[in-house]
Design an enzyme around this catalytic site. Structure first.
Site, PDB file in Angstrom:
ATOM      1  N   CYS A  45       0.888  -1.162   0.000  1.00  0.00           N
ATOM      2  CA  CYS A  45       0.000   0.000   0.000  1.00  0.00           C
ATOM      3  C   CYS A  45       0.919   1.201   0.000  1.00  0.00           C
ATOM      4  O   CYS A  45       1.559   1.491   1.008  1.00  0.00           O
ATOM      5  CB  CYS A  45      -0.920   0.040   1.223  1.00  0.00           C
ATOM      6  SG  CYS A  45      -1.833   1.598   1.300  1.00  0.00           S
ATOM      7  N   CYS A  90      -0.614   4.099   2.570  1.00  0.00           N
ATOM      8  CA  CYS A  90      -0.640   3.936   4.031  1.00  0.00           C
ATOM      9  C   CYS A  90      -0.381   2.471   4.398  1.00  0.00           C
ATOM     10  O   CYS A  90       0.749   2.018   4.336  1.00  0.00           O
ATOM     11  CB  CYS A  90      -1.954   4.447   4.616  1.00  0.00           C
ATOM     12  SG  CYS A  90      -3.439   3.963   3.720  1.00  0.00           S
ATOM     13  N   SER A  91      -1.424   1.710   4.755  1.00  0.00           N
ATOM     14  CA  SER A  91      -1.186   0.339   5.198  1.00  0.00           C
ATOM     15  C   SER A  91      -2.342  -0.591   4.850  1.00  0.00           C
ATOM     16  O   SER A  91      -2.610  -1.541   5.572  1.00  0.00           O
ATOM     17  CB  SER A  91      -0.945   0.326   6.712  1.00  0.00           C
ATOM     18  OG  SER A  91      -2.078   0.873   7.359  1.00  0.00           O
ATOM     19  N   CYS A  92      -3.054  -0.322   3.739  1.00  0.00           N
ATOM     20  CA  CYS A  92      -4.195  -1.154   3.345  1.00  0.00           C
ATOM     21  C   CYS A  92      -3.729  -2.596   3.151  1.00  0.00           C
ATOM     22  O   CYS A  92      -2.748  -2.859   2.467  1.00  0.00           O
ATOM     23  CB  CYS A  92      -4.828  -0.623   2.064  1.00  0.00           C
ATOM     24  SG  CYS A  92      -5.464   1.053   2.281  1.00  0.00           S
TER      25      CYS A  92
END
Ligand code: FE
Length: 194
Positions: free
Chosen positions: A98, A101-103
């Protein structure tokens, strides 16, 4: 205000109350989703991978619609973004990142590992994925294999269906599932017959 109460936690509580009052998302639904995510673990994704390796119909269904395939194995996907499945072959290797961010495919793998959220992983996965995989995970993707880096987003989550390793002929699903690691389903590592 207690010592542990931060601006962020107060804002979160206020938003939850608003969503509930407007009838958009109930407090109960939020609690249910948090409990499901807390309970999710890579073993769920590993179960899907092992089934795909042993059942061609399931494999086809999983590649066509990851969300439905997960649900057919009893994994709760309601309220989650759609799940896509990327198949590694002898010709192409996939790496999930991602960049924003941190998907992460939390419904099937649980919370992302700390490195997945790091700026270093996110940048290097895009700039030089072969070097990143080789230096951090000792994963060598040969030059003859295409390396596809896929961006996971808030709208769509990806997991990798890795190649079934040699030396696993005749193994049953449970034994296969036991060798599938979290990183194998993100593309930083490849399963090996243990
Ligand atoms: Fe993200």
């Amino acid at each position: 205000m207690s010592i542990l109460e931060t601006d962020g936690s107060r804002l979160l509580a206020a938003v939850a109350v608003l969503l509930d009052r407007k009838g958009l998302v109930s407090d109960e639904a939020i609690r249910e989703r948090i409990a499901l995510t807390d309970a999710a673990e890579p073993a769920q994704g590993a179960r899907m991978v092992a089934r795909a390796w042993t059942d061609p119909d399931f494999r086809a269904a999983m590649l066509a619609d990851g969300t439905q395939a997960a649900e057919s194995l009893g994994i709760m996907m309601r309220g989650m973004p759609p799940l896509g499945v990327l198949e590694n072959t002898a010709a192409v290797h996939h790496l999930v990142v991602c960049t924003l961010c941190s998907c992460y495919p939390r419904a099937v793998l649980g919370y992302p590992p700390f490195w997945y959220k790091s700026a270093s992983f996110r940048a290097r996965a895009v700039r030089n994925p072969r070097e990143l995989l080789a230096s951090e995970w000792k994963t060598i993707v040969p030059a003859s294999v295409k390396l596809r880096v896929v961006d996971s987003t808030a709208d769509y989550r990806w997991m990798v269906l890795p190649l079934r390793p040699a030396g696993t002929d005749g193994w049953d699903e449970a034994r296969l599932a036991a060798i599938v690691r979290e990183g194998d389903m993100i593309g930083v590592t490849c399963p090996v017959a243990a």
